[in-house]
Scaffold this active site. Structure first.
Site, PDB file in Angstrom:
ATOM      1  N   ARG A   1      39.465  31.778  26.196  1.00 20.00           N
ATOM      2  CA  ARG A   1      40.221  33.041  26.340  1.00 20.00           C
ATOM      3  C   ARG A   1      41.031  33.307  25.062  1.00 20.00           C
ATOM      4  O   ARG A   1      41.121  34.422  24.589  1.00 20.00           O
ATOM      5  CB  ARG A   1      41.191  32.993  27.529  1.00 20.00           C
ATOM      6  CG  ARG A   1      40.627  32.611  28.896  1.00 20.00           C
ATOM      7  CD  ARG A   1      39.923  33.787  29.558  1.00 20.00           C
ATOM      8  NE  ARG A   1      38.633  34.051  28.966  1.00 20.00           N
ATOM      9  CZ  ARG A   1      37.536  33.302  29.109  1.00 20.00           C
ATOM     10  NH1 ARG A   1      37.566  32.201  29.829  1.00 20.00           N
ATOM     11  NH2 ARG A   1      36.398  33.614  28.525  1.00 20.00           N
TER      12      ARG A   1
ATOM     13  N   ASN B   1      49.918  39.992  32.042  1.00 20.41           N
ATOM     14  CA  ASN B   1      48.814  39.603  31.174  1.00 20.41           C
ATOM     15  C   ASN B   1      49.231  38.490  30.225  1.00 20.41           C
ATOM     16  O   ASN B   1      50.373  38.431  29.776  1.00 20.41           O
ATOM     17  CB  ASN B   1      48.317  40.809  30.373  1.00 20.41           C
ATOM     18  CG  ASN B   1      47.697  41.851  31.287  1.00 20.41           C
ATOM     19  OD1 ASN B   1      47.389  41.551  32.427  1.00 20.41           O
ATOM     20  ND2 ASN B   1      47.537  43.050  30.777  1.00 20.41           N
ATOM     21  N   VAL B   2      48.261  37.665  29.913  1.00 21.75           N
ATOM     22  CA  VAL B   2      48.532  36.546  29.020  1.00 21.75           C
ATOM     23  C   VAL B   2      47.975  36.839  27.626  1.00 21.75           C
ATOM     24  O   VAL B   2      48.096  36.021  26.719  1.00 21.75           O
ATOM     25  CB  VAL B   2      47.954  35.241  29.605  1.00 21.75           C
ATOM     26  CG1 VAL B   2      48.697  34.875  30.894  1.00 21.75           C
ATOM     27  CG2 VAL B   2      46.451  35.353  29.908  1.00 21.75           C
TER      28      VAL B   2
ATOM     29  N   HIS C   1      53.806  35.744  33.249  1.00 17.75           N
ATOM     30  CA  HIS C   1      52.815  34.709  33.556  1.00 17.75           C
ATOM     31  C   HIS C   1      52.445  33.882  32.328  1.00 17.75           C
ATOM     32  O   HIS C   1      51.411  33.217  32.309  1.00 17.75           O
ATOM     33  CB  HIS C   1      51.552  35.343  34.160  1.00 17.75           C
ATOM     34  CG  HIS C   1      51.776  35.893  35.538  1.00 17.75           C
ATOM     35  ND1 HIS C   1      50.901  36.740  36.160  1.00 17.75           N
ATOM     36  CD2 HIS C   1      52.786  35.675  36.431  1.00 17.75           C
ATOM     37  CE1 HIS C   1      51.367  37.053  37.366  1.00 17.75           C
ATOM     38  NE2 HIS C   1      52.509  36.432  37.550  1.00 17.75           N
TER      39      HIS C   1
ATOM     40  N   CYS D   1      54.706  21.361  26.221  1.00 13.20           N
ATOM     41  CA  CYS D   1      54.572  19.908  26.342  1.00 13.20           C
ATOM     42  C   CYS D   1      55.147  19.453  27.674  1.00 13.20           C
ATOM     43  O   CYS D   1      56.301  19.735  27.998  1.00 13.20           O
ATOM     44  CB  CYS D   1      55.302  19.222  25.190  1.00 13.20           C
ATOM     45  SG  CYS D   1      55.226  17.419  25.309  1.00 13.20           S
TER      46      CYS D   1
ATOM     47  N   CYS E   1      58.169  16.647  26.672  1.00 15.61           N
ATOM     48  CA  CYS E   1      59.507  17.030  26.192  1.00 15.61           C
ATOM     49  C   CYS E   1      59.874  18.468  26.518  1.00 15.61           C
ATOM     50  O   CYS E   1      61.003  18.891  26.277  1.00 15.61           O
ATOM     51  CB  CYS E   1      59.618  16.786  24.679  1.00 15.61           C
ATOM     52  SG  CYS E   1      58.653  17.960  23.676  1.00 15.61           S
TER      53      CYS E   1
ATOM     54  N   GLY F   1      47.536  49.241  36.073  1.00 18.90           N
ATOM     55  CA  GLY F   1      46.406  48.311  36.015  1.00 18.90           C
ATOM     56  C   GLY F   1      46.623  47.002  36.744  1.00 18.90           C
ATOM     57  O   GLY F   1      46.206  45.948  36.279  1.00 18.90           O
TER      58      GLY F   1
ATOM     59  N   ASN G   1      46.405  53.402  38.190  1.00 14.90           N
ATOM     60  CA  ASN G   1      45.394  52.359  38.411  1.00 14.90           C
ATOM     61  C   ASN G   1      44.048  53.036  38.664  1.00 14.90           C
ATOM     62  O   ASN G   1      43.992  54.186  39.086  1.00 14.90           O
ATOM     63  CB  ASN G   1      45.785  51.500  39.629  1.00 14.90           C
ATOM     64  CG  ASN G   1      45.169  50.115  39.576  1.00 14.90           C
ATOM     65  OD1 ASN G   1      45.231  49.441  38.545  1.00 14.90           O
ATOM     66  ND2 ASN G   1      44.574  49.671  40.669  1.00 14.90           N
TER      67      ASN G   1
ATOM     68  N   ALA H   1      43.364  53.785  32.612  1.00 14.73           N
ATOM     69  CA  ALA H   1      44.657  53.693  31.931  1.00 14.73           C
ATOM     70  C   ALA H   1      44.590  54.308  30.530  1.00 14.73           C
ATOM     71  O   ALA H   1      45.529  54.974  30.089  1.00 14.73           O
ATOM     72  CB  ALA H   1      45.091  52.230  31.847  1.00 14.73           C
TER      73      ALA H   1
HETATM   74  P1  NAD Z   1      43.648  42.182  38.866  1.00 11.35           P
HETATM   75  O1  NAD Z   1      42.432  41.692  38.139  1.00 11.35           O
HETATM   76  O2  NAD Z   1      43.962  41.616  40.192  1.00 11.35           O
HETATM   77  O3  NAD Z   1      43.535  43.777  39.079  1.00 11.35           O
HETATM   78  C1  NAD Z   1      43.266  44.648  38.023  1.00 11.35           C
HETATM   79  C2  NAD Z   1      43.435  46.080  38.528  1.00 11.35           C
HETATM   80  O4  NAD Z   1      43.218  46.946  37.417  1.00 11.35           O
HETATM   81  C3  NAD Z   1      42.445  46.485  39.627  1.00 11.35           C
HETATM   82  O5  NAD Z   1      43.131  47.086  40.713  1.00 11.35           O
HETATM   83  C4  NAD Z   1      41.518  47.488  38.933  1.00 11.35           C
HETATM   84  O6  NAD Z   1      41.108  48.537  39.792  1.00 11.35           O
HETATM   85  C5  NAD Z   1      42.409  48.023  37.841  1.00 11.35           C
HETATM   86  N1  NAD Z   1      41.681  48.502  36.663  1.00 11.35           N
HETATM   87  C6  NAD Z   1      40.511  48.037  36.133  1.00 11.35           C
HETATM   88  N2  NAD Z   1      40.176  48.723  35.044  1.00 11.35           N
HETATM   89  C7  NAD Z   1      41.158  49.652  34.862  1.00 11.35           C
HETATM   90  C8  NAD Z   1      41.354  50.690  33.898  1.00 11.35           C
HETATM   91  N3  NAD Z   1      40.511  50.894  32.894  1.00 11.35           N
HETATM   92  N4  NAD Z   1      42.476  51.463  34.017  1.00 11.35           N
HETATM   93  C9  NAD Z   1      43.358  51.259  35.038  1.00 11.35           C
HETATM   94  N5  NAD Z   1      43.190  50.310  35.976  1.00 11.35           N
HETATM   95  C10 NAD Z   1      42.115  49.513  35.886  1.00 11.35           C
HETATM   96  O7  NAD Z   1      44.832  42.048  37.867  1.00 11.35           O
HETATM   97  P2  NAD Z   1      46.362  41.712  38.106  1.00 11.35           P
HETATM   98  O8  NAD Z   1      46.897  42.519  39.229  1.00 11.35           O
HETATM   99  O9  NAD Z   1      46.983  41.796  36.758  1.00 11.35           O
HETATM  100  O10 NAD Z   1      46.371  40.181  38.567  1.00 11.35           O
HETATM  101  C11 NAD Z   1      45.550  39.260  37.900  1.00 11.35           C
HETATM  102  C12 NAD Z   1      46.212  38.012  37.372  1.00 11.35           C
HETATM  103  O11 NAD Z   1      45.252  37.414  36.488  1.00 11.35           O
HETATM  104  C13 NAD Z   1      47.436  38.268  36.538  1.00 11.35           C
HETATM  105  O12 NAD Z   1      48.416  37.460  37.043  1.00 11.35           O
HETATM  106  C14 NAD Z   1      47.095  37.822  35.113  1.00 11.35           C
HETATM  107  O13 NAD Z   1      47.969  36.814  34.659  1.00 11.35           O
HETATM  108  C15 NAD Z   1      45.714  37.199  35.173  1.00 11.35           C
HETATM  109  N6  NAD Z   1      44.763  37.841  34.233  1.00 11.35           N
HETATM  110  C16 NAD Z   1      45.200  38.252  32.996  1.00 11.35           C
HETATM  111  C17 NAD Z   1      44.318  38.918  32.117  1.00 11.35           C
HETATM  112  C18 NAD Z   1      44.843  39.360  30.770  1.00 11.35           C
HETATM  113  O14 NAD Z   1      45.779  38.758  30.238  1.00 11.35           O
HETATM  114  N7  NAD Z   1      44.306  40.443  30.174  1.00 11.35           N
HETATM  115  C19 NAD Z   1      42.987  39.123  32.494  1.00 11.35           C
HETATM  116  C20 NAD Z   1      42.568  38.670  33.775  1.00 11.35           C
HETATM  117  C21 NAD Z   1      43.465  38.023  34.633  1.00 11.35           C
END
Ligand code: NAD
Length: 234
Positions: free
Chosen positions: A58, A91-92, A108, A116, A119, A175, A202, A220
């Site tokens: 990732r 998002n990460v 997150h 670590c 420590c 999103g 969304n 979005a």
């Molecule tokens: P999720 O995957 O549960 O949901 C994503 C949502 O975004 C869905 O409801 C979907 O319909 C919507 N979506 C998809 N494409 C879109 C667009 N183009 N425009 C607007 N909306 C759109 O994501 P979440 O609710 O963030 O939970 C997932 C967990 O997984 C988070 O805690 C996160 O830490 C982790 N995660 C992070 C990433 C990243 O950092 N980019 C990627 C995947 C998962």
């Protein structure tokens, strides 16, 4: 209405148009993996090499993806609003930073950091991380883990987040599917100390859509720049 204090929650959906996979859209899989195999403390204890490999992949993907118009619009909002803008992201990835946003909480954690277990030091980390990678602070091997909040762990910075939610006058959720707590419950926290509006952007109605004053459904990358322009012109 001219907002003065905007809090924005973002989820995987805001990065989807940049080419970063969400996981709800792939039937509960994240890049082909079951979440419980890669994103839990139990998975890391069971198979640290596999979990490190998953996050290495990732992390290695980040330089090949770019922020999209939704990320840039939020950075513009922060730069131009006469008031405060805070992004709380689940998002990460680092796409908000690379679009120019400054006031960001990664509740997150972040792919580009490791922690670590010995420590407690947190380090920026752009390369792969392996079991034998020593901690730059205490030099112990086998103690570094991704600085990511896994399922079953407490999100970071919750005190700051709770304060921000209670004092904002606009809460914007972008999103996010409403499956992951406590973020899914943030909308219920807004406006504790005064009037506040809540807006969801969304692709489809999230699980908590009925809790928002306004829901805008679509991509979005299209809806966020339009919404930001309306706020800046109000
Ligand atoms: P999720 O995957 O549960 O949901 C994503 C949502 O975004 C869905 O409801 C979907 O319909 C919507 N979506 C998809 N494409 C879109 C667009 N183009 N425009 C607007 N909306 C759109 O994501 P979440 O609710 O963030 O939970 C997932 C967990 O997984 C988070 O805690 C996160 O830490 C982790 N995660 C992070 C990433 C990243 O950092 N980019 C990627 C995947 C998962």
């Amino acid at each position: 209405m001219a907002y003065k204090n905007i809090v924005i929650l973002t989820g995987a959906g805001i990065s989807a148009e940049s080419g970063v996979a969400t996981f709800r859209d792939a039937g509960g899989l994240w890049e082909g993996h079951r979440v419980e195999d890669v994103a839990t403390p139990q998975a890391f204890r069971r198979d640290p090499d596999m979990v490190q490999q998953f996050y290495n992949a990732r992390r290695a993907q980040l330089p090949s993806v770019d922020p999209n118009p939704a990320h840039y619009a939020l950075a513009k909002l922060e730069g131009e609003l006469v008031g405060d803008v805070l992004i709380i992201t689940q998002n990460v990835d680092d796409l908000h930073e690379r679009a120019g946003s400054k006031n960001i909480i990664h509740m997150h954690g972040e792919l580009n950091k490791v922690r670590c277990l010995g420590c407690g030091a947190v380090h920026d980390w752009l390369a792969d991380c392996h079991r034998e990678s020593p901690c730059p602070t205490c030099e112990a091997e086998g103690q570094l883990r991704p600085d990511i909040v896994w399922f079953g762990e407490m999100p970071m910075f919750m005190d700051r987040i709770t304060r921000a939610l209670s004092t904002c006058d606009l809460f914007l959720s972008i999103g996010t599917s409403g499956n992951v707590y406590p973020a899914a419950a943030f909308v219920a926290e807004v406006g504790r100390t005064g009037y506040a509006e809540s807006v969801e952007i969304n692709l489809e109605p999230s699980l908590g859509a009925s809790l928002f004053d306004t829901c805008l459904h679509g991509k979005a990358g299209t809806l966020v720049p339009k919404f930001v322009q309306e706020i800046l012109e109000a």
